[in-house]
Design a protein around this motif. Structure first.
Motif, PDB file in Angstrom:
ATOM      1  N   ILE A  26      -3.254   4.503  -0.029  1.00  0.00           N
ATOM      2  CA  ILE A  26      -4.130   3.740  -0.916  1.00  0.00           C
ATOM      3  C   ILE A  26      -5.514   3.699  -0.289  1.00  0.00           C
ATOM      4  N   GLN A  27      -6.515   4.116  -1.039  1.00  0.00           N
ATOM      5  CA  GLN A  27      -7.873   4.192  -0.514  1.00  0.00           C
ATOM      6  C   GLN A  27      -8.846   3.473  -1.445  1.00  0.00           C
ATOM      7  N   GLY A  28      -9.470   2.423  -0.942  1.00  0.00           N
ATOM      8  CA  GLY A  28     -10.522   1.730  -1.683  1.00  0.00           C
ATOM      9  C   GLY A  28     -10.091   1.147  -2.998  1.00  0.00           C
ATOM     10  N   VAL A  29      -8.849   0.674  -3.083  1.00  0.00           N
ATOM     11  CA  VAL A  29      -8.329   0.178  -4.362  1.00  0.00           C
ATOM     12  C   VAL A  29      -8.742  -1.275  -4.593  1.00  0.00           C
ATOM     13  N   ARG A  30      -9.269  -1.502  -5.774  1.00  0.00           N
ATOM     14  CA  ARG A  30      -9.701  -2.847  -6.180  1.00  0.00           C
ATOM     15  C   ARG A  30      -9.112  -3.159  -7.555  1.00  0.00           C
ATOM     16  N   LYS A  31      -8.660  -4.398  -7.728  1.00  0.00           N
ATOM     17  CA  LYS A  31      -8.114  -4.805  -9.017  1.00  0.00           C
ATOM     18  C   LYS A  31      -8.555  -6.228  -9.327  1.00  0.00           C
ATOM     19  N   VAL A  67      -7.065  -7.845  -5.753  1.00  0.00           N
ATOM     20  CA  VAL A  67      -6.995  -6.938  -4.599  1.00  0.00           C
ATOM     21  C   VAL A  67      -8.404  -6.436  -4.315  1.00  0.00           C
ATOM     22  N   THR A  68      -8.825  -6.530  -3.051  1.00  0.00           N
ATOM     23  CA  THR A  68     -10.206  -6.216  -2.683  1.00  0.00           C
ATOM     24  C   THR A  68     -10.265  -4.966  -1.820  1.00  0.00           C
ATOM     25  N   ASP A  69     -10.685  -3.839  -2.389  1.00  0.00           N
ATOM     26  CA  ASP A  69     -10.955  -2.614  -1.627  1.00  0.00           C
ATOM     27  C   ASP A  69      -9.863  -2.328  -0.593  1.00  0.00           C
ATOM     28  N   MET A  70      -8.623  -2.236  -1.080  1.00  0.00           N
ATOM     29  CA  MET A  70      -7.456  -2.081  -0.220  1.00  0.00           C
ATOM     30  C   MET A  70      -7.353  -0.659   0.320  1.00  0.00           C
ATOM     31  N   ASN A  71      -7.113  -0.554   1.627  1.00  0.00           N
ATOM     32  CA  ASN A  71      -6.799   0.717   2.270  1.00  0.00           C
ATOM     33  C   ASN A  71      -5.514   0.534   3.069  1.00  0.00           C
ATOM     34  N   GLY A 129      -1.676 -11.049  -3.628  1.00  0.00           N
ATOM     35  CA  GLY A 129      -1.940  -9.733  -4.213  1.00  0.00           C
ATOM     36  C   GLY A 129      -0.842  -8.724  -3.957  1.00  0.00           C
ATOM     37  N   LYS A 130       0.299  -9.175  -3.401  1.00  0.00           N
ATOM     38  CA  LYS A 130       1.386  -8.251  -3.078  1.00  0.00           C
ATOM     39  C   LYS A 130       1.962  -7.594  -4.329  1.00  0.00           C
ATOM     40  N   THR A 131       2.351  -8.407  -5.291  1.00  0.00           N
ATOM     41  CA  THR A 131       2.972  -7.862  -6.495  1.00  0.00           C
ATOM     42  C   THR A 131       1.988  -7.017  -7.290  1.00  0.00           C
ATOM     43  N   THR A 132       0.717  -7.430  -7.327  1.00  0.00           N
ATOM     44  CA  THR A 132      -0.305  -6.612  -8.003  1.00  0.00           C
ATOM     45  C   THR A 132      -0.406  -5.246  -7.349  1.00  0.00           C
ATOM     46  N   THR A 133      -0.409  -5.208  -6.020  1.00  0.00           N
ATOM     47  CA  THR A 133      -0.485  -3.927  -5.307  1.00  0.00           C
ATOM     48  C   THR A 133       0.731  -3.070  -5.607  1.00  0.00           C
ATOM     49  N   ILE A 134       1.918  -3.670  -5.582  1.00  0.00           N
ATOM     50  CA  ILE A 134       3.145  -2.921  -5.860  1.00  0.00           C
ATOM     51  C   ILE A 134       3.115  -2.370  -7.287  1.00  0.00           C
ATOM     52  N   ARG A 135       2.642  -3.166  -8.233  1.00  0.00           N
ATOM     53  CA  ARG A 135       2.586  -2.692  -9.626  1.00  0.00           C
ATOM     54  C   ARG A 135       1.586  -1.551  -9.787  1.00  0.00           C
ATOM     55  N   MET A 136       0.515  -1.556  -8.997  1.00  0.00           N
ATOM     56  CA  MET A 136      -0.409  -0.423  -9.036  1.00  0.00           C
ATOM     57  C   MET A 136       0.229   0.816  -8.417  1.00  0.00           C
ATOM     58  N   ILE A 137       0.962   0.641  -7.334  1.00  0.00           N
ATOM     59  CA  ILE A 137       1.683   1.777  -6.732  1.00  0.00           C
ATOM     60  C   ILE A 137       2.631   2.391  -7.743  1.00  0.00           C
ATOM     61  N   MET A 138       3.295   1.541  -8.527  1.00  0.00           N
ATOM     62  CA  MET A 138       4.275   2.010  -9.500  1.00  0.00           C
ATOM     63  C   MET A 138       3.650   2.441 -10.829  1.00  0.00           C
ATOM     64  N   SER A 139       2.324   2.410 -10.947  1.00  0.00           N
ATOM     65  CA  SER A 139       1.615   2.792 -12.175  1.00  0.00           C
ATOM     66  C   SER A 139       1.991   1.917 -13.367  1.00  0.00           C
ATOM     67  N   ILE A 140       2.373   0.681 -13.093  1.00  0.00           N
ATOM     68  CA  ILE A 140       2.610  -0.284 -14.162  1.00  0.00           C
ATOM     69  C   ILE A 140       1.266  -0.829 -14.641  1.00  0.00           C
ATOM     70  N   ILE A 141       0.374  -1.050 -13.690  1.00  0.00           N
ATOM     71  CA  ILE A 141      -1.011  -1.359 -13.983  1.00  0.00           C
ATOM     72  C   ILE A 141      -1.872  -0.398 -13.164  1.00  0.00           C
ATOM     73  N   PHE A 142      -3.154  -0.349 -13.460  1.00  0.00           N
ATOM     74  CA  PHE A 142      -4.023   0.632 -12.804  1.00  0.00           C
ATOM     75  C   PHE A 142      -5.222  -0.056 -12.167  1.00  0.00           C
ATOM     76  N   PRO A 143      -5.693   0.466 -11.043  1.00  0.00           N
ATOM     77  CA  PRO A 143      -6.818  -0.158 -10.340  1.00  0.00           C
ATOM     78  C   PRO A 143      -8.120   0.013 -11.104  1.00  0.00           C
ATOM     79  N   ASP A 144      -9.058  -0.883 -10.844  1.00  0.00           N
ATOM     80  CA  ASP A 144     -10.397  -0.744 -11.405  1.00  0.00           C
ATOM     81  C   ASP A 144     -11.117   0.432 -10.752  1.00  0.00           C
TER      82      ASP A 144
END
Length: 341
Positions: A14-19, A27-31, A49-64
């Motif tokens: 995960i590089q520079g992920v924000r949601k 989630v703030t600029d996660m690496n 922000g744990k569940t939000t990060t996991i949902r982005m990993i799983m493509s359930i939601i998408f990062p900004d």
């Protein structure tokens, strides 16, 4: 079955992920990177922000913004048959019978048709639910539903396993069973990322810790490195106190006297009651102190029932980084002795 990963590329990157959700930054600029074959505890207080990060990993939601790489692909969707995911909201089809539900999930994950029924039966027996195949999911207890969800997540032998609060709702016997199954996957070389609030489970199973707070990563280290860096040399002392019947006031006064005696020993920085082990004191000693010599001095100063060195636990680290109430001055701030804060 999907092939096991043999490459050296990270399982997750995960590089520079924000949601954000409206004005709220989740989630703030996660690496972060999860190495292939590692078992990683993903920790943080509620709302971190744990569940939000996991949902982005799983493509359930998408990062900004930012990039995610899952098993060498740009999206979990491209690797879905190689991933096992147990969400915090279990998502069972409650009107379906357990056996039919698991067979359906196995087919969705690419298990060949002829292997589905024996695979489901094997796993139900393995988790102690062999007599529940014909029951509806809604008829099961919360703990039994949890085990059905776990089986649905891992029975297709995935390379990457993501578990969000896998021990929730389990009694001690079934929590032990779950730990043993996670441990089996760990030794089989699977990559495991699990979120939990039960620090003892994480400490027993993980070799790496990722901790986030208020959307920021505050810890990303191996368990061995954490202990070597943060071990503050704490000695556990259980005094031998001869009680007068069951008078708690006498016992409390005696413990205070023992604490004062220990506090007067040279190189003792702090003496506090242990919040984990009633009737035990935690003695923090100065850096560089010979702890074996300190233990001899303690044994000479007061009668003891038990004395031992205490290693820093994940619970200590969690409280030290995010505060006992889930608050802190800033990401990664350290406010003082872990055992005595």
């Amino acid at each position: 079955m999907p092939p096991t990963i043999t490459s050296t590329q990270p399982a997750l990157s995960i590089q520079g992920v924000r949601k954000t959700f409206g004005p709220k930054v989740a989630v703030t600029d996660m690496n972060l990177t999860v190495e292939t074959g590692s078992t990683v505890a993903f920790l943080g207080p509620n709302g971190a922000g744990k569940t939000t990060t996991i949902r982005m990993i799983m493509s359930i939601i998408f990062p900004d913004r930012g990039e995610l790489n899952v098993l060498g692909k740009k999206s979990a969707v491209e690797s879905k048959d190689r991933i096992g995911y147990l969400p915090e909201e279990r998502g069972l089809y409650k009107k379906m019978k357990v056996g039919a539900f698991l067979q359906y999930m196995a087919r969705l994950k690419g298990v060949p048709a002829e292997q589905v029924k024996p695979l489901v039966s094997k796993w139900l027996d393995k988790v102690g639910l062999g007599d529940c195949e014909k029951k509806k999911c809604e008829e099961l207890s919360k703990g039994m539903q949890q085990k059905v969800g776990f089986v649905a997540a891992i029975m297709h032998d995935p390379d990457l396993v993501i578990l969000d609060e896998p021990f929730s709702g389990l009694d001690p016997v079934n929590a032990s069973l779950m730990r043993s199954l996670v441990d089996e996957m760990k030794h089989a070389g699977k990559t495991i990322l699990f979120s939990t609030h039960v620090m003892a489970h994480a400490e027993a199973l993980c070799d790496h810790v990722l901790m986030i707070h208020k959307g920021d990563k505050v810890l990303d280290e191996s368990m061995d490195d954490i202990r070597s860096r943060l071990d503050l040399r704490t000695v556990l002392v259980e005094p031998l106190i001869k009680t007068r019947g069951l008078d708690p006031s006498f016992v409390g006064t005696a413990m205070i006297e023992v604490a004062h005696t220990l506090q007067a020993i040279r190189n003792v920085e702090l003496v506090v009651p242990s919040h984990r082990q009633p009737g035990t004191l935690e003695v923090n000693v100065a850096e560089g102190t010979d702890t074996q010599e300190m233990m001899r001095q303690i044994a000479f100063a007061v009668p003891i029932r038990r004395i031992e060195l205490r290693r820093v636990s994940l619970e200590d680290i969690f409280i030290n980084l995010v505060g006992a109430d889930g608050t802190e001055d800033g990401p990664g701030s350290v406010k003082g002795p872990i055992a005595g804060e």
